[in-house]
Design an enzyme around this catalytic site. Structure first.
Site, PDB file in Angstrom:
ATOM      1  N   MET A 162      -8.916   7.984   0.333  1.00 39.15           N
ATOM      2  CA  MET A 162      -9.679   8.468   1.488  1.00 39.15           C
ATOM      3  C   MET A 162     -10.133   9.902   1.251  1.00 39.15           C
ATOM      4  O   MET A 162      -9.374  10.712   0.713  1.00 39.15           O
ATOM      5  CB  MET A 162      -8.821   8.424   2.751  1.00 39.15           C
ATOM      6  CG  MET A 162      -8.207   7.077   3.048  1.00 39.15           C
ATOM      7  SD  MET A 162      -7.169   7.163   4.533  1.00 39.15           S
ATOM      8  CE  MET A 162      -6.437   5.523   4.522  1.00 39.15           C
ATOM      9  N   MET A 191     -11.326  -5.718   6.257  1.00 34.56           N
ATOM     10  CA  MET A 191     -10.516  -4.743   6.982  1.00 34.56           C
ATOM     11  C   MET A 191     -10.183  -5.301   8.365  1.00 34.56           C
ATOM     12  O   MET A 191     -11.078  -5.655   9.131  1.00 34.56           O
ATOM     13  CB  MET A 191     -11.262  -3.411   7.122  1.00 34.56           C
ATOM     14  CG  MET A 191     -11.415  -2.638   5.824  1.00 34.56           C
ATOM     15  SD  MET A 191      -9.826  -2.238   5.048  1.00 34.56           S
ATOM     16  CE  MET A 191      -9.043  -1.242   6.335  1.00 34.56           C
ATOM     17  N   ASP A 242      -6.497  -6.261   4.836  1.00 30.55           N
ATOM     18  CA  ASP A 242      -5.789  -4.983   4.910  1.00 30.55           C
ATOM     19  C   ASP A 242      -5.829  -4.463   6.341  1.00 30.55           C
ATOM     20  O   ASP A 242      -6.904  -4.259   6.902  1.00 30.55           O
ATOM     21  CB  ASP A 242      -6.470  -3.988   3.968  1.00 30.55           C
ATOM     22  CG  ASP A 242      -5.778  -2.630   3.930  1.00 30.55           C
ATOM     23  OD1 ASP A 242      -4.791  -2.426   4.655  1.00 30.55           O
ATOM     24  OD2 ASP A 242      -6.238  -1.765   3.160  1.00 30.55           O
ATOM     25  N   HIS A 273      -8.756   0.932  -3.276  1.00 30.08           N
ATOM     26  CA  HIS A 273      -9.743   0.741  -2.210  1.00 30.08           C
ATOM     27  C   HIS A 273     -10.376   2.100  -1.925  1.00 30.08           C
ATOM     28  O   HIS A 273      -9.732   2.987  -1.358  1.00 30.08           O
ATOM     29  CB  HIS A 273      -9.018   0.177  -0.982  1.00 30.08           C
ATOM     30  CG  HIS A 273      -9.872   0.045   0.230  1.00 30.08           C
ATOM     31  ND1 HIS A 273      -9.328  -0.106   1.491  1.00 30.08           N
ATOM     32  CD2 HIS A 273     -11.221   0.035   0.400  1.00 30.08           C
ATOM     33  CE1 HIS A 273     -10.307  -0.199   2.366  1.00 30.08           C
ATOM     34  NE2 HIS A 273     -11.452  -0.108   1.740  1.00 30.08           N
ATOM     35  N   SER A 307       0.836  -1.194   0.000  1.00 26.42           N
ATOM     36  CA  SER A 307       0.000   0.000   0.000  1.00 26.42           C
ATOM     37  C   SER A 307       0.874   1.248   0.000  1.00 26.42           C
ATOM     38  O   SER A 307       1.626   1.481   0.953  1.00 26.42           O
ATOM     39  CB  SER A 307      -0.915   0.024   1.223  1.00 26.42           C
ATOM     40  OG  SER A 307      -1.523   1.293   1.359  1.00 26.42           O
TER      41      SER A 307
END
Length: 218
Positions: free
Chosen positions: A36, A136, A174, A65, A7
């Site tokens: 985000m 998650m 993740d 994501h 990531s």
């Protein structure tokens, strides 16, 4: 095949091209982008322009994501930027089947993510239609958090469901993955391992990626 997806949320964006090449040398299979918006999660990261820049750096699949409100408004932009996988949150999308269908119609593979407190039961109706489920294992929004141990039960249960109904989606995990727990997470049933700070905050990015790749390949 077990897939390592570093990531870049934890990467040094001033040296992003170099750091992506380092994880490639360490055996990375995908590049994971955590998107985000400061609304769905309490943090801001980056958008399609950064994904487009990543696409120019690497030929590896890009796995994005979307931790954002109203992801349907931006799905096409992210796919046009070069994403191969688009994952949206079950908690945010109202018409999940429609969204998953649209992702695939636009040429990407579709994933659905669930937060730690969201039960697997909420995914029953969408499982036949997705290429990936993202579990998650931390509360989304920040890198560097500790793995929530109860996530292992959720991974094992999802693997059982997958095998019982002969589904072919990938199980992605993740949050809080490192060289101490990644093997157990793999044995629980994880297929795709999203790792951020354990790779990019280390002294040797290539070596750290290679160690994790070797652990999940055993």
């Amino acid at each position: 095949m077990k897939t390592l997806a570093p990531s870049i949320l934890s990467a040094d964006f001033g040296n992003l091209a170099q750091q992506i090449r380092m994880v490639e040398m360490g055996g990375a299979d995908w590049i994971h982008c955590d998107i985000m918006d400061g609304k769905f999660v309490p943090n801001l990261s980056f958008g399609p322009l950064v994904v487009e820049a990543v696409r120019k750096i690497t030929k590896l699949p890009i796995d994005s994501h979307l931790m954002i409100q109203r992801p349907d408004d931006l799905i096409e932009e992210f796919i046009n930027a070069g994403c191969n996988y688009i994952t949206v949150h079950q908690e945010e999308v109202v018409h999940l089947h429609r969204t998953v269908t649209r992702i695939k119609e636009l040429g990407a593979k579709a994933g659905v993510a669930i937060n730690p407190a969201t039960p697997l039961d909420s995914l029953v109706e969408i499982l036949p239609f997705v290429e990936m489920i993202l579990i998650m294992s931390v509360n989304p929004g920040f890198g560097g958090q500790s793995f929530i141990e109860t996530s292992l039960t959720k991974i094992r249960t999802l693997k059982e469901i997958k095998e019982t109904f002969d589904y072919d989606f990938l199980i992605e995990v993740d949050g809080g993955l490192n060289n101490k727990n990644i093997k157990e997470i793999s044995e629980a049933g994880c297929d795709v391992f999203v790792v951020g700070s354990s790779i990019f905050s280390s002294d040797n990015i290539t070596s750290s990626a290679l160690e994790l790749k070797n652990l999940i390949s055993q």
